[in-house]
Scaffold this motif. Structure first.
Motif, PDB file in Angstrom:
ATOM      1  N   ARG A  39       0.852  -1.183   0.000  1.00  0.00           N
ATOM      2  CA  ARG A  39       0.000   0.000   0.000  1.00  0.00           C
ATOM      3  C   ARG A  39       0.896   1.245   0.000  1.00  0.00           C
ATOM      4  N   PRO A  40       1.449   1.569  -1.175  1.00  0.00           N
ATOM      5  CA  PRO A  40       2.341   2.729  -1.238  1.00  0.00           C
ATOM      6  C   PRO A  40       1.576   4.035  -0.995  1.00  0.00           C
ATOM      7  N   PRO A  41       2.241   5.020  -0.401  1.00  0.00           N
ATOM      8  CA  PRO A  41       3.666   5.054  -0.042  1.00  0.00           C
ATOM      9  C   PRO A  41       3.957   4.535   1.366  1.00  0.00           C
ATOM     10  N   TYR A  42       2.921   4.035   2.078  1.00  0.00           N
ATOM     11  CA  TYR A  42       3.138   3.573   3.445  1.00  0.00           C
ATOM     12  C   TYR A  42       3.993   2.303   3.477  1.00  0.00           C
ATOM     13  N   TYR A  43       3.584   1.315   2.657  1.00  0.00           N
ATOM     14  CA  TYR A  43       4.281   0.036   2.602  1.00  0.00           C
ATOM     15  C   TYR A  43       4.456  -0.345   1.134  1.00  0.00           C
ATOM     16  N   VAL A  44       5.668  -0.657   0.751  1.00  0.00           N
ATOM     17  CA  VAL A  44       5.955  -1.044  -0.629  1.00  0.00           C
ATOM     18  C   VAL A  44       6.568  -2.437  -0.607  1.00  0.00           C
ATOM     19  N   VAL A  45       5.893  -3.385  -1.241  1.00  0.00           N
ATOM     20  CA  VAL A  45       6.368  -4.764  -1.304  1.00  0.00           C
ATOM     21  C   VAL A  45       6.624  -5.098  -2.765  1.00  0.00           C
ATOM     22  N   GLU A  46       7.862  -5.452  -3.067  1.00  0.00           N
ATOM     23  CA  GLU A  46       8.248  -5.763  -4.438  1.00  0.00           C
ATOM     24  C   GLU A  46       8.701  -7.211  -4.531  1.00  0.00           C
ATOM     25  N   LYS A  47       8.020  -7.968  -5.375  1.00  0.00           N
ATOM     26  CA  LYS A  47       8.347  -9.375  -5.631  1.00  0.00           C
ATOM     27  C   LYS A  47       8.328 -10.222  -4.364  1.00  0.00           C
ATOM     28  N   GLY A  48       7.556  -9.786  -3.380  1.00  0.00           N
ATOM     29  CA  GLY A  48       7.344 -10.582  -2.187  1.00  0.00           C
ATOM     30  C   GLY A  48       8.471 -10.616  -1.186  1.00  0.00           C
ATOM     31  N   HIS A  49       9.609  -9.955  -1.495  1.00  0.00           N
ATOM     32  CA  HIS A  49      10.710 -10.032  -0.536  1.00  0.00           C
ATOM     33  C   HIS A  49      11.531  -8.756  -0.431  1.00  0.00           C
ATOM     34  N   HIS A  50      11.210  -7.724  -1.186  1.00  0.00           N
ATOM     35  CA  HIS A  50      11.842  -6.416  -0.999  1.00  0.00           C
ATOM     36  C   HIS A  50      10.805  -5.507  -0.354  1.00  0.00           C
ATOM     37  N   PHE A  51      11.135  -4.958   0.804  1.00  0.00           N
ATOM     38  CA  PHE A  51      10.167  -4.207   1.583  1.00  0.00           C
ATOM     39  C   PHE A  51      10.664  -2.784   1.803  1.00  0.00           C
ATOM     40  N   GLY A  52       9.808  -1.808   1.506  1.00  0.00           N
ATOM     41  CA  GLY A  52      10.140  -0.403   1.704  1.00  0.00           C
ATOM     42  C   GLY A  52       8.888   0.383   2.027  1.00  0.00           C
ATOM     43  N   GLY A  53       8.902   1.673   1.725  1.00  0.00           N
ATOM     44  CA  GLY A  53       7.814   2.551   2.122  1.00  0.00           C
ATOM     45  C   GLY A  53       8.164   3.239   3.423  1.00  0.00           C
ATOM     46  N   PHE A  54       7.698   4.460   3.599  1.00  0.00           N
ATOM     47  CA  PHE A  54       8.186   5.247   4.731  1.00  0.00           C
ATOM     48  C   PHE A  54       7.761   4.689   6.088  1.00  0.00           C
ATOM     49  N   LEU A  55       6.593   4.027   6.176  1.00  0.00           N
ATOM     50  CA  LEU A  55       6.202   3.458   7.472  1.00  0.00           C
ATOM     51  C   LEU A  55       6.931   2.147   7.773  1.00  0.00           C
ATOM     52  N   LEU A  56       7.250   1.363   6.750  1.00  0.00           N
ATOM     53  CA  LEU A  56       8.038   0.158   7.000  1.00  0.00           C
ATOM     54  C   LEU A  56       9.471   0.520   7.367  1.00  0.00           C
ATOM     55  N   ASP A  57      10.023   1.538   6.716  1.00  0.00           N
ATOM     56  CA  ASP A  57      11.368   1.977   7.081  1.00  0.00           C
ATOM     57  C   ASP A  57      11.402   2.471   8.527  1.00  0.00           C
ATOM     58  N   TYR A  58      10.371   3.207   8.910  1.00  0.00           N
ATOM     59  CA  TYR A  58      10.306   3.703  10.284  1.00  0.00           C
ATOM     60  C   TYR A  58      10.164   2.542  11.276  1.00  0.00           C
ATOM     61  N   THR A  59       9.321   1.573  10.947  1.00  0.00           N
ATOM     62  CA  THR A  59       9.135   0.413  11.826  1.00  0.00           C
ATOM     63  C   THR A  59      10.427  -0.374  11.978  1.00  0.00           C
ATOM     64  N   LYS A  60      11.170  -0.521  10.896  1.00  0.00           N
ATOM     65  CA  LYS A  60      12.477  -1.183  10.982  1.00  0.00           C
ATOM     66  C   LYS A  60      13.365  -0.452  11.985  1.00  0.00           C
ATOM     67  N   ASN A  61      13.386   0.883  11.917  1.00  0.00           N
ATOM     68  CA  ASN A  61      14.205   1.654  12.856  1.00  0.00           C
ATOM     69  C   ASN A  61      13.733   1.467  14.299  1.00  0.00           C
ATOM     70  N   VAL A  62      12.406   1.412  14.485  1.00  0.00           N
ATOM     71  CA  VAL A  62      11.855   1.214  15.833  1.00  0.00           C
ATOM     72  C   VAL A  62      12.278  -0.133  16.394  1.00  0.00           C
ATOM     73  N   LEU A  63      12.122  -1.194  15.610  1.00  0.00           N
ATOM     74  CA  LEU A  63      12.447  -2.537  16.097  1.00  0.00           C
ATOM     75  C   LEU A  63      13.952  -2.699  16.307  1.00  0.00           C
ATOM     76  N   ASP A  64      14.744  -2.085  15.454  1.00  0.00           N
ATOM     77  CA  ASP A  64      16.197  -2.116  15.664  1.00  0.00           C
ATOM     78  C   ASP A  64      16.571  -1.391  16.957  1.00  0.00           C
ATOM     79  N   ALA A  65      15.939  -0.216  17.188  1.00  0.00           N
ATOM     80  CA  ALA A  65      16.232   0.538  18.416  1.00  0.00           C
ATOM     81  C   ALA A  65      15.783  -0.234  19.654  1.00  0.00           C
ATOM     82  N   ALA A  66      14.693  -0.992  19.521  1.00  0.00           N
ATOM     83  CA  ALA A  66      14.191  -1.792  20.644  1.00  0.00           C
ATOM     84  C   ALA A  66      14.935  -3.120  20.792  1.00  0.00           C
ATOM     85  N   ARG A  67      15.873  -3.394  19.880  1.00  0.00           N
ATOM     86  CA  ARG A  67      16.633  -4.645  19.875  1.00  0.00           C
ATOM     87  C   ARG A  67      15.716  -5.864  19.807  1.00  0.00           C
ATOM     88  N   ILE A  68      14.732  -5.770  18.904  1.00  0.00           N
ATOM     89  CA  ILE A  68      13.807  -6.873  18.678  1.00  0.00           C
ATOM     90  C   ILE A  68      14.085  -7.444  17.291  1.00  0.00           C
TER      91      ILE A  68
END
Length: 266
Positions: A39-68
């Motif tokens: 659901r771009p631009p929030y979540y961008v899924v390409e070929k089922g295994h490349h993930f982007g979009g500004f909310l997925l990028d932010y979530t990645k940063n959150v989970l990395d910061a939380a060490r999850i």
């Protein structure tokens, strides 16, 4: 001094300690499954295994910061809701509205993003029949053909409006770009859509901008915040760590190209 355990029972105590500790160690080592859909631009899924979009990028940063540790997995919206409701696996999803129905089976993080209020995309040749900022009630009238995204929540306020007009939707599809194409072709007259989504879609498909227009909705309340939504079998401690990370990071910014700061890991 207290009585020391008999050497005879020492192996038993050691085995018991390992048995108790093993599930916790496994739970910490297993990555958290984060279910997402395209659901771009929030979540961008390409070929089922490349993930982007500004909310997925932010979530990645959150989970990395939380060490999850985590992994993204693509799933349609209906399956995401069913997975969390049935509790078949410990999983989360990104950018969902908090509703009373979902709170019965899910835990929610603090808000991660609040966009601009929901608007409407209409066919250009009906603009002259509409006021500058039409209300939802004015659009949900006989003769106006509405298209909606299947299995989707538009927020409590608009969902309530739609429930009052149960037969208003003439068409439900999987993707918003399909809805804009159907507006351009004259199959439907309008759809409800966020301004960030509309801007991204017409930037990728300029031909759609010739036959569609985005309009603000009159009388719409402020936009509903979006959250990270997790099943009840995700421990509350995980939500606490996510919330602590959210408080330390700057809020996400919606980028017009829909890819955020790059692709996140699968």
């Amino acid at each position: 001094m207290g009585r020391q355990p008999s050497p005879l029972f020492a192996p038993l105590f050691l085995a018991l300690a390992i048995f108790v500790a093993a599930p916790a160690a496994m739970a910490q080592s297993e990555p958290l499954t984060v279910l997402v859909f395209h659901r771009p631009p929030y979540y961008v899924v390409e070929k089922g295994h490349h993930f982007g979009g500004f909310l997925l990028d932010y979530t990645k940063n959150v989970l990395d910061a939380a060490r999850i540790p985590f992994r993204f997995e693509e799933a349609p919206p209906k399956r995401i809701l069913k997975t969390l409701e049935e509790g078949a696996m410990a999983a989360c999803a990104v950018g969902w509205f908090k509703t009373a129905e979902r709170e019965a089976y899910a835990r929610f993080s603090d808000p991660i993003f609040t966009g601009s209020p929901m608007g409407v995309a209409v066919r250009t040749d009906i603009l002259r029949t509409l006021p500058h900022a039409p209300t939802a009630d004015a659009l949900l009238r006989p003769g106006m053909r509405l298209g909606l995204r299947q299995g989707f929540s538009y927020g409590d306020w608009l969902d309530a409006k739609l429930s009052e007009h149960r037969h208003a939707a003439d068409l439900t599809v999987a993707e918003n770009d399909q809805l804009l194409e159907m507006i351009a072709r004259g199959r439907i007259d309008y759809t409800f859509i966020g301004p960030e989504e509309y801007a991204w879609l017409v930037s990728r498909h300029p031909e759609l901008q010739k036959k569609t227009r985005f309009m603000a909705l009159g009388g719409v309340p402020p936009e509903t915040p979006r959250h990270i939504m997790c099943g009840k079998n995700v421990p509350p401690e995980i939500i606490t760590r996510i919330n602590e990370a959210i408080r330390t990071l700057p809020p996400p910014v919606a980028l017009s190209n829909g890819h955020g700061n790059g692709r996140s890991r699968p």
